[in-house]
Write a protein that holds these residues in place. Structure first.
Motif, PDB file in Angstrom:
ATOM      1  N   ILE A  57       0.850  -1.188   0.000  1.00  0.00           N
ATOM      2  CA  ILE A  57       0.000   0.000   0.000  1.00  0.00           C
ATOM      3  C   ILE A  57       0.889   1.242   0.000  1.00  0.00           C
ATOM      4  CG2 ILE A  57      -1.795   1.268   1.256  1.00  0.00           C
ATOM      5  CD1 ILE A  57      -2.689  -1.381   2.465  1.00  0.00           C
ATOM      6  N   ALA A  58       0.540   2.209  -0.848  1.00  0.00           N
ATOM      7  CA  ALA A  58       1.293   3.463  -0.901  1.00  0.00           C
ATOM      8  C   ALA A  58       1.029   4.273   0.358  1.00  0.00           C
ATOM      9  CB  ALA A  58       0.909   4.263  -2.140  1.00  0.00           C
ATOM     10  N   ARG A  59       2.097   4.680   1.033  1.00  0.00           N
ATOM     11  CA  ARG A  59       2.000   5.457   2.275  1.00  0.00           C
ATOM     12  C   ARG A  59       2.633   6.825   2.076  1.00  0.00           C
ATOM     13  NH1 ARG A  59       1.977   2.606   6.949  1.00  0.00           N
ATOM     14  NH2 ARG A  59       1.792   4.679   7.894  1.00  0.00           N
ATOM     15  N   HIS A  60       2.189   7.770   2.912  1.00  0.00           N
ATOM     16  CA  HIS A  60       2.719   9.133   2.855  1.00  0.00           C
ATOM     17  C   HIS A  60       2.921   9.648   4.267  1.00  0.00           C
ATOM     18  CE1 HIS A  60       1.910  13.562   3.066  1.00  0.00           C
ATOM     19  NE2 HIS A  60       2.900  13.543   2.177  1.00  0.00           N
ATOM     20  N   ILE A  61       4.110  10.203   4.522  1.00  0.00           N
ATOM     21  CA  ILE A  61       4.404  10.817   5.809  1.00  0.00           C
ATOM     22  C   ILE A  61       5.084  12.157   5.569  1.00  0.00           C
ATOM     23  CG2 ILE A  61       4.590   8.635   7.066  1.00  0.00           C
ATOM     24  CD1 ILE A  61       7.634   8.908   6.888  1.00  0.00           C
ATOM     25  N   VAL A  62       5.074  13.000   6.593  1.00  0.00           N
ATOM     26  CA  VAL A  62       5.712  14.317   6.530  1.00  0.00           C
ATOM     27  C   VAL A  62       6.773  14.382   7.615  1.00  0.00           C
ATOM     28  CG1 VAL A  62       5.387  16.808   6.711  1.00  0.00           C
ATOM     29  CG2 VAL A  62       3.629  15.399   5.608  1.00  0.00           C
ATOM     30  N   VAL A  63       7.978  14.826   7.249  1.00  0.00           N
ATOM     31  CA  VAL A  63       9.095  14.933   8.184  1.00  0.00           C
ATOM     32  C   VAL A  63       9.594  16.370   8.169  1.00  0.00           C
ATOM     33  CG1 VAL A  63      11.389  14.088   8.800  1.00  0.00           C
ATOM     34  CG2 VAL A  63       9.742  12.534   7.730  1.00  0.00           C
ATOM     35  N   ARG A  64       9.761  16.939   9.351  1.00  0.00           N
ATOM     36  CA  ARG A  64      10.308  18.293   9.432  1.00  0.00           C
ATOM     37  C   ARG A  64      11.774  18.284   9.019  1.00  0.00           C
ATOM     38  NH1 ARG A  64       8.111  22.472  11.724  1.00  0.00           N
ATOM     39  NH2 ARG A  64      10.099  23.239  12.530  1.00  0.00           N
ATOM     40  N   ASN A  65      12.171  19.304   8.283  1.00  0.00           N
ATOM     41  CA  ASN A  65      13.538  19.401   7.781  1.00  0.00           C
ATOM     42  C   ASN A  65      14.460  19.952   8.866  1.00  0.00           C
ATOM     43  OD1 ASN A  65      15.713  19.290   6.076  1.00  0.00           O
ATOM     44  ND2 ASN A  65      14.866  20.654   4.524  1.00  0.00           N
ATOM     45  N   ARG A  66      14.554  19.193   9.945  1.00  0.00           N
ATOM     46  CA  ARG A  66      15.397  19.535  11.086  1.00  0.00           C
ATOM     47  C   ARG A  66      16.202  18.307  11.477  1.00  0.00           C
ATOM     48  NH1 ARG A  66      13.868  23.511   9.312  1.00  0.00           N
ATOM     49  NH2 ARG A  66      12.887  25.325  10.319  1.00  0.00           N
ATOM     50  N   LYS A  67      17.354  18.508  12.099  1.00  0.00           N
ATOM     51  CA  LYS A  67      18.298  17.420  12.353  1.00  0.00           C
ATOM     52  C   LYS A  67      17.674  16.288  13.167  1.00  0.00           C
ATOM     53  CE  LYS A  67      23.040  16.654  13.989  1.00  0.00           C
ATOM     54  NZ  LYS A  67      22.796  15.573  14.948  1.00  0.00           N
ATOM     55  N   ALA A  68      17.011  16.596  14.273  1.00  0.00           N
ATOM     56  CA  ALA A  68      16.469  15.544  15.134  1.00  0.00           C
ATOM     57  C   ALA A  68      15.393  14.735  14.414  1.00  0.00           C
ATOM     58  CB  ALA A  68      15.905  16.161  16.411  1.00  0.00           C
ATOM     59  N   GLN A  69      14.491  15.408  13.712  1.00  0.00           N
ATOM     60  CA  GLN A  69      13.418  14.706  13.021  1.00  0.00           C
ATOM     61  C   GLN A  69      13.961  13.862  11.856  1.00  0.00           C
ATOM     62  OE1 GLN A  69      13.333  17.766  14.028  1.00  0.00           O
ATOM     63  NE2 GLN A  69      11.496  18.024  15.292  1.00  0.00           N
ATOM     64  N   ILE A  70      14.958  14.383  11.140  1.00  0.00           N
ATOM     65  CA  ILE A  70      15.532  13.614  10.035  1.00  0.00           C
ATOM     66  C   ILE A  70      16.248  12.374  10.565  1.00  0.00           C
ATOM     67  CG2 ILE A  70      17.252  13.666   8.190  1.00  0.00           C
ATOM     68  CD1 ILE A  70      16.625  16.595   7.772  1.00  0.00           C
ATOM     69  N   GLU A  71      16.961  12.508  11.676  1.00  0.00           N
ATOM     70  CA  GLU A  71      17.655  11.358  12.252  1.00  0.00           C
ATOM     71  C   GLU A  71      16.667  10.272  12.660  1.00  0.00           C
ATOM     72  OE1 GLU A  71      19.915  13.200  15.347  1.00  0.00           O
ATOM     73  OE2 GLU A  71      21.764  13.236  14.127  1.00  0.00           O
ATOM     74  N   ARG A  72      15.537  10.648  13.274  1.00  0.00           N
ATOM     75  CA  ARG A  72      14.532   9.649  13.656  1.00  0.00           C
ATOM     76  C   ARG A  72      13.967   8.957  12.421  1.00  0.00           C
ATOM     77  NH1 ARG A  72      12.871  13.451  17.743  1.00  0.00           N
ATOM     78  NH2 ARG A  72      11.202  14.224  16.389  1.00  0.00           N
ATOM     79  N   PHE A  73      13.738   9.730  11.350  1.00  0.00           N
ATOM     80  CA  PHE A  73      13.216   9.151  10.117  1.00  0.00           C
ATOM     81  C   PHE A  73      14.210   8.167   9.507  1.00  0.00           C
ATOM     82  CE2 PHE A  73      13.534   9.732   5.428  1.00  0.00           C
ATOM     83  CZ  PHE A  73      12.434   8.972   5.063  1.00  0.00           C
ATOM     84  N   LEU A  74      15.489   8.534   9.447  1.00  0.00           N
ATOM     85  CA  LEU A  74      16.497   7.670   8.838  1.00  0.00           C
ATOM     86  C   LEU A  74      16.724   6.409   9.654  1.00  0.00           C
ATOM     87  CD1 LEU A  74      19.133  10.335   7.693  1.00  0.00           C
ATOM     88  CD2 LEU A  74      17.477   9.138   6.263  1.00  0.00           C
ATOM     89  N   ASP A  75      16.649   6.523  10.972  1.00  0.00           N
ATOM     90  CA  ASP A  75      16.881   5.348  11.829  1.00  0.00           C
ATOM     91  C   ASP A  75      15.775   4.302  11.668  1.00  0.00           C
ATOM     92  OD1 ASP A  75      19.218   6.445  12.794  1.00  0.00           O
ATOM     93  OD2 ASP A  75      18.272   7.354  14.553  1.00  0.00           O
ATOM     94  N   LYS A  76      14.612   4.703  11.189  1.00  0.00           N
ATOM     95  CA  LYS A  76      13.500   3.768  11.012  1.00  0.00           C
ATOM     96  C   LYS A  76      13.478   3.107   9.631  1.00  0.00           C
ATOM     97  CE  LYS A  76      10.422   6.242  14.193  1.00  0.00           C
ATOM     98  NZ  LYS A  76       9.149   7.001  14.313  1.00  0.00           N
ATOM     99  N   LEU A  77      14.347   3.554   8.729  1.00  0.00           N
ATOM    100  CA  LEU A  77      14.340   2.996   7.374  1.00  0.00           C
ATOM    101  C   LEU A  77      14.853   1.565   7.378  1.00  0.00           C
ATOM    102  CD1 LEU A  77      15.641   5.980   5.200  1.00  0.00           C
ATOM    103  CD2 LEU A  77      13.287   5.267   5.608  1.00  0.00           C
ATOM    104  N   PRO A  78      14.262   0.695   6.564  1.00  0.00           N
ATOM    105  CA  PRO A  78      14.726  -0.695   6.502  1.00  0.00           C
ATOM    106  C   PRO A  78      16.038  -0.816   5.734  1.00  0.00           C
ATOM    107  CG  PRO A  78      12.972  -0.338   4.916  1.00  0.00           C
ATOM    108  CD  PRO A  78      13.096   0.932   5.693  1.00  0.00           C
TER     109      PRO A  78
END
Length: 329
Positions: free
Chosen positions: A23-44
């Motif tokens: 299923i196609a999913r969509h999320i929004v991430v703030r372009n800030r260091k802490a939020q980007i790090e959390r997003f990258l750490d969750k990537l498979p």
């Protein structure tokens, strides 16, 4: 490979991906260091980020992804728009989905984009600042020349303009000194700059810009790619019985093209081979001068890339071996 399509913006970026259920999913991430790090750490593992190249908006994401060894591909918006066909409607989630679809369809053509070294990144910012100051000084000098035709002039305004011109000149000289010092302190960049400036016609400003825009001749690894980047590489334009010859694209880097043309003009004066070539093409074959300059600029790039590949300085006494004399195996 799972593709994460990202539509970058200054405050946030939209992410489109396909989850484990298809299923196609969509999320929004703030372009800030802490939020980007959390997003990258969750990537498979084994995924790839594909994003439209939007200048500095994606630098933080690229640097943090490089630290985590997550492959990233930045693609020009022009290429994405002209590869997905006719589309209606536009929004950030739709753009992210279209970037993801582009990555999925052209997975075999995606190239890794890496964050430059700290020295090259700082050089890039200093060069952009210098360019802005040069443009501002040019505008002020134009105003001063125009003021000479005024019947009456304000002494206060004239003094302020002259002071600002002098201040900008001092700032430009300071930036150039800082850039030269940074290049001299880096052994790899110093060697590359020295080789580039050994080629007749190429000066320190052009050498620095080539180092910045080609990633020290690694991101843009061939003379053909560099010529394409600058918009001086000729491409054929023919179909069926119609043949309009070869033409250069108008989509290149205009600043780099202007510098290479100035180098070509200088090479014609100080480079014997280029001077003879110009006389042959322009005065004997009656080629347009811009065609000749374009060819000279391409020749300078080929010489430069060959020298950098060998790690050698330009030798004015060098004679190319006749290929007809090579023994055939």
């Amino acid at each position: 490979m799972q593709i994460y399509g990202i539509d970058l913006a200054s405050e946030k970026f939209d992410v489109s991906f396909i989850d484990n259920r298809g299923i196609a999913r969509h999320i929004v991430v703030r372009n800030r260091k802490a939020q980007i790090e959390r997003f990258l750490d969750k990537l498979p593992d084994g995924c790839r980020i594909v994003a439209e190249h939007t200048g500095v908006y994606g630098d933080l994401l690229l640097k943090l992804a490089d630290i985590r060894s997550i492959p990233v591909s930045y693609v020009s918006g022009y290429e994405i728009r002209h590869s997905i066909g006719l589309c209606r409607g536009k929004s950030d989630p739709m753009d992210a989905a279209r970037i993801r679809e582009y990555g999925e369809r052209h997975m075999d053509k995606l190239e890794d984009t890496h964050f430059p070294s700290d020295t090259v990144y700082e050089l890039r910012e200093l060069y952009a600042t210098r360019r802005m100051f040069v443009m501002q000084r040019k505008q002020l000098l134009t105003m001063v020349r125009c003021d000479a035709h005024r019947p009456d002039r304000s002494a206060t305004a004239q003094d302020m303009k002259q002071d600002m011109i002098q201040h900008l000149s001092d700032m430009i000289a300071s930036i150039e000194e800082k850039m030269a010092g940074m290049i001299d302190d880096d052994p790899e960049l110093s060697k590359t700059s020295e080789i580039a400036q050994s080629v007749p016609g190429i000066g320190p400003v052009t050498a620095t810009e080539l180092i910045i825009k080609t990633g020290n001749f690694k991101r843009v690894g061939t003379a053909k790619k560099c010529a394409t980047l600058a918009g001086i590489a000729p491409f054929p334009n023919s179909t069926g019985k119609s043949d309009k010859g070869s033409h250069v694209s108008h989509m290149g880097d205009k600043q780099l093209k202007a510098l290479l043309f100035m180098c070509a003009n200088s090479a014609i004066l100080h480079f014997e081979k280029m001077r003879i070539y110009k006389m042959k093409k322009h005065e004997v074959e009656h080629k347009h001068i811009f065609v000749v300059l374009n060819n000279v600029a391409n020749r300078l790039l080929k010489i430069l890339y060959a020298l950098i590949k060998k790690g050698e300085m330009y030798d004015p006494k060098y004679l190319q071996a006749d290929p007809r004399l090579k023994t055939q195996v």
